[in-house]
Write an enzyme that holds these catalytic residues in place. Structure first.
Site, mmCIF file in Angstrom:
data_model
loop_
_atom_site.group_PDB
_atom_site.id
_atom_site.type_symbol
_atom_site.label_atom_id
_atom_site.label_comp_id
_atom_site.label_asym_id
_atom_site.label_seq_id
_atom_site.Cartn_x
_atom_site.Cartn_y
_atom_site.Cartn_z
ATOM 1 C CG HIS A 1 -48.666 28.992 -108.593
ATOM 2 N ND1 HIS A 1 -49.199 28.844 -109.844
ATOM 3 C CD2 HIS A 1 -48.708 30.310 -108.307
ATOM 4 C CE1 HIS A 1 -49.529 30.039 -110.301
ATOM 5 N NE2 HIS A 1 -49.258 30.947 -109.388
ATOM 6 C CG ASP B 1 -47.606 36.612 -103.356
ATOM 7 O OD1 ASP B 1 -46.957 37.626 -103.640
ATOM 8 O OD2 ASP B 1 -48.686 36.318 -103.886
HETATM 9 N N1 CMC Z 1 -50.247 24.122 -97.519
HETATM 10 C C1 CMC Z 1 -50.615 22.842 -97.287
HETATM 11 N N2 CMC Z 1 -51.144 22.031 -98.211
HETATM 12 C C2 CMC Z 1 -51.350 22.546 -99.431
HETATM 13 C C3 CMC Z 1 -51.010 23.871 -99.758
HETATM 14 C C4 CMC Z 1 -50.433 24.664 -98.740
HETATM 15 N N3 CMC Z 1 -50.082 25.945 -99.001
HETATM 16 N N4 CMC Z 1 -51.316 24.129 -101.046
HETATM 17 C C5 CMC Z 1 -51.844 22.982 -101.530
HETATM 18 N N5 CMC Z 1 -51.856 22.023 -100.555
HETATM 19 C C6 CMC Z 1 -52.280 20.626 -100.708
HETATM 20 C C7 CMC Z 1 -53.792 20.466 -100.739
HETATM 21 O O1 CMC Z 1 -54.304 20.249 -99.448
HETATM 22 C C8 CMC Z 1 -53.943 19.284 -101.645
HETATM 23 O O2 CMC Z 1 -53.618 18.122 -100.914
HETATM 24 P P1 CMC Z 1 -54.369 16.710 -101.245
HETATM 25 O O3 CMC Z 1 -53.997 16.373 -102.658
HETATM 26 O O4 CMC Z 1 -53.828 15.768 -100.234
HETATM 27 O O5 CMC Z 1 -55.840 16.987 -101.082
HETATM 28 C C9 CMC Z 1 -52.843 19.463 -102.687
HETATM 29 O O6 CMC Z 1 -51.806 20.189 -101.992
HETATM 30 C C10 CMC Z 1 -53.276 20.229 -103.939
HETATM 31 O O7 CMC Z 1 -53.871 21.459 -103.505
HETATM 32 P P2 CMC Z 1 -55.037 22.211 -104.258
HETATM 33 O O8 CMC Z 1 -55.770 23.054 -103.278
HETATM 34 O O9 CMC Z 1 -55.828 21.203 -105.046
HETATM 35 O O10 CMC Z 1 -54.222 23.084 -105.275
HETATM 36 P P3 CMC Z 1 -54.778 24.307 -106.077
HETATM 37 O O11 CMC Z 1 -54.043 24.310 -107.347
HETATM 38 O O12 CMC Z 1 -56.271 24.286 -106.143
HETATM 39 O O13 CMC Z 1 -54.375 25.556 -105.158
HETATM 40 C C11 CMC Z 1 -53.164 27.362 -104.229
HETATM 41 C C12 CMC Z 1 -53.281 26.371 -105.404
HETATM 42 C C13 CMC Z 1 -52.098 28.402 -104.562
HETATM 43 C C14 CMC Z 1 -54.500 28.074 -104.024
HETATM 44 C C15 CMC Z 1 -52.776 26.572 -102.945
HETATM 45 O O14 CMC Z 1 -51.534 25.933 -103.142
HETATM 46 C C16 CMC Z 1 -52.736 27.466 -101.704
HETATM 47 O O15 CMC Z 1 -53.767 27.678 -101.075
HETATM 48 N N6 CMC Z 1 -51.511 28.017 -101.359
HETATM 49 C C17 CMC Z 1 -51.400 28.946 -100.273
HETATM 50 C C18 CMC Z 1 -51.850 30.323 -100.738
HETATM 51 C C19 CMC Z 1 -50.818 31.004 -101.625
HETATM 52 O O16 CMC Z 1 -49.635 31.029 -101.327
HETATM 53 N N7 CMC Z 1 -51.313 31.613 -102.732
HETATM 54 C C20 CMC Z 1 -50.470 32.425 -103.604
HETATM 55 C C21 CMC Z 1 -50.319 31.871 -104.976
HETATM 56 S S1 CMC Z 1 -48.985 32.750 -105.848
HETATM 57 C C22 CMC Z 1 -49.626 34.348 -106.091
HETATM 58 C C23 CMC Z 1 -50.606 34.413 -107.186
HETATM 59 O O17 CMC Z 1 -50.237 34.097 -108.338
HETATM 60 O O18 CMC Z 1 -51.749 34.804 -106.905
#
Ligand code: CMC
Length: 431
Positions: free
Chosen positions: A307, A365
């Site tokens: 998240h 989720d």
């Molecule tokens: N699986 C594998 N690796 C992940 C994941 C994941 N679900 N989420 C983040 N990472 C890794 C990412 O690759 C990065 O690694 P590194 O630092 O080595 O490059 C690190 O963790 C930080 O990720 P980020 O993409 O910079 O984080 P963000 O804050 O931009 O993204 C997120 C947050 C929710 C979009 C992401 O965690 C994700 O895509 N999760 C899966 C989708 C999901 O479950 N979304 C629902 C969120 S809750 C409902 C809502 O409020 O909408």
């Protein structure tokens, strides 16, 4: 401590003082409004990692501590004691209602649950296999064609009725999207049911049979709606605010929020979680998928994990996880192989250094889809469920923003890195 931050531009030697603003909770923010005028710089923060886009009194999140407050009330207390109607009133009106206020609010909502009969024609334009979120974007946007003469956004009474209409009609529009996809007749709302109960009735009853509402399903859905009702300035809420800042019709603004919610990084994650679990298929395949999630050359992510804000634990996930066990055992689905698979996946990820070091915990989720599945809700309706609940948050934020006397259009700037100024070259001279 002075309530300002001193910024020294080491290039020009200029010094400016920026006011430091303190909210009720959360880190202070410094007001950058004068930065460009005085120093000639923009700030650069793609993804809004350090930028407060507005001030708001609706919802507070402390991602480090795993805290979520609606109008100051902890989500855990609301989940235990409140109902969706009460939470909707709270978000829209700043305080918990008295019994009389709650009764009045419930009556007001129920007076607007029906949709204009001619709106049904819009559904006929969609193929039966259209994704219900696509139908939602279209049909909710089209509401702006129905109430344009009573939607003067500068009139507080008009804003109020527009917001109530959106909240009231969303389950009816959502259920009709589902009925359209399965070729069954649309079911009219029955206002004696609760908000969640009415939705279940409109989705699952048929004119040829008596419908019996399952109280376990109704209670579970009501709680999921409470947990999803608002989440401060997330992508869809910010989209609603930005669209609304231009003075656009509120129904069109909500449609833009639905579009933003649809993506798998946001509200589309609940659908993506179930599709992922189905794809993994068996506990023996978990290591392969964990390895893929860790591989930077593989686009696969563990859906339902991570998240942007919660770096401790999503407090909604804790509540819904407990409810998931309860609902599945009460509905006799505790032996659902996908549930067992989900629990195993959760355990493996929570003990894996990749996920632990990045603070990637299961989010709300990860579990909501499993409950929807136990309630018999089809996968492509999961994000629609989220949209129904979040409409309250969108409406509360839209009302808050439009009600501000100083409200201005949202207009971000950019770091332009395209071609430098160049002169037009006649086509015959181009190489
Ligand atoms: N699986 C594998 N690796 C992940 C994941 C994941 N679900 N989420 C983040 N990472 C890794 C990412 O690759 C990065 O690694 P590194 O630092 O080595 O490059 C690190 O963790 C930080 O990720 P980020 O993409 O910079 O984080 P963000 O804050 O931009 O993204 C997120 C947050 C929710 C979009 C992401 O965690 C994700 O895509 N999760 C899966 C989708 C999901 O479950 N979304 C629902 C969120 S809750 C409902 C809502 O409020 O909408």
């Amino acid at each position: 401590m002075p309530d300002r931050v001193t910024l020294t531009d080491s290039r020009s030697g200029k010094v400016i003082e920026l006011p430091l603003l303190h909210g009720t909770h959360g880190p202070p923010v410094f007001d950058m409004g004068r930065l460009y005028r005085e120093l000639g710089y923009f700030t650069y923060d793609p993804g809004f990692l350090s930028t407060a886009s507005c001030h708001s009194a609706v919802t507070f999140i402390d991602g480090e501590e795993g805290v979520l407050l609606y109008r100051g009330y902890p989500i855990e207390q609301l989940a235990e004691h409140s109902s969706f109607y009460e939470v909707a009133y709270l978000l829209m009106n700043e305080a918990l209602p008295t019994q009389a206020q709650l009764d009045n609010f419930t009556t007001l909502i129920s007076q607007h649950t029906m949709i204009n009969e001619s709106l049904k024609n819009f559904y006929r334009g969609f193929n039966h296999d259209a994704h219900p979120m696509a139908i939602m974007v279209g049909v909710v946007g089209s509401l702006s064609a129905f109430y344009h003469d009573s939607t003067d956004i500068h009139n507080p009474a008009h804003r109020e009725i527009a917001a109530l209409r959106m909240i009231a009609k969303m389950p009816t529009i959502a259920a009709a999207s589902y009925k359209h996809s399965i070729g069954e007749p649309f079911v009219y709302p029955r206002n004696s049911y609760s908000y969640a109960g009415n939705l279940l009735h409109m989705m699952f009853s048929v004119p040829s049979e008596e419908y019996e509402l399952d109280p376990v399903a109704e209670k579970a859905l009501d709680l999921i709606f409470v947990l999803h009702a608002d989440h401060e300035q997330n992508a869809s809420t910010s989209t609603v605010r930005l669209a609304g800042s231009s003075g656009a019709n509120p129904f069109a603004c909500i449609a833009s929020g639905i579009a933003a919610l649809w993506g798998p990084a946001h509200g589309g994650a609940n659908e993506a979680v179930l599709r992922m679990l189905e794809e993994i298929g068996d506990v023996s395949n978990i290591p392969t998928y964990i390895a893929r999630a860790k591989d930077k050359d593989d686009g696969f992510r563990l859906m339902g994990f991570g998240h942007r804000i919660y770096k401790n634990y999503d407090p909604r996930a804790r509540i819904i996880r407990n409810m998931c066990h309860e609902v599945l055992s009460e509905l006799g689905n505790e032996n659902d192989p996908l549930f067992e698979l989900a629990l195993r996946l959760e355990e493996v990820a929570l003990n894996d250094d990749y996920f632990v070091s990045r603070k990637l915990y299961p989010n709300v989720d990860f579990y909501s889809g499993l409950i929807y599945r136990a309630l018999g809700i089809p996968i492509n309706m999961y994000t629609v469920m989220f949209a129904i609940a979040r409409t309250v948050g969108w409406a509360a934020h839209w009302k808050e923003m439009i009600g501000e006397p100083q409200q201005r259009i949202g207009r971000p700037r950019q770091l332009y890195d395209g071609p430098a100024h160049r002169d037009y070259v006649a086509i015959e001279k181009r190489s």
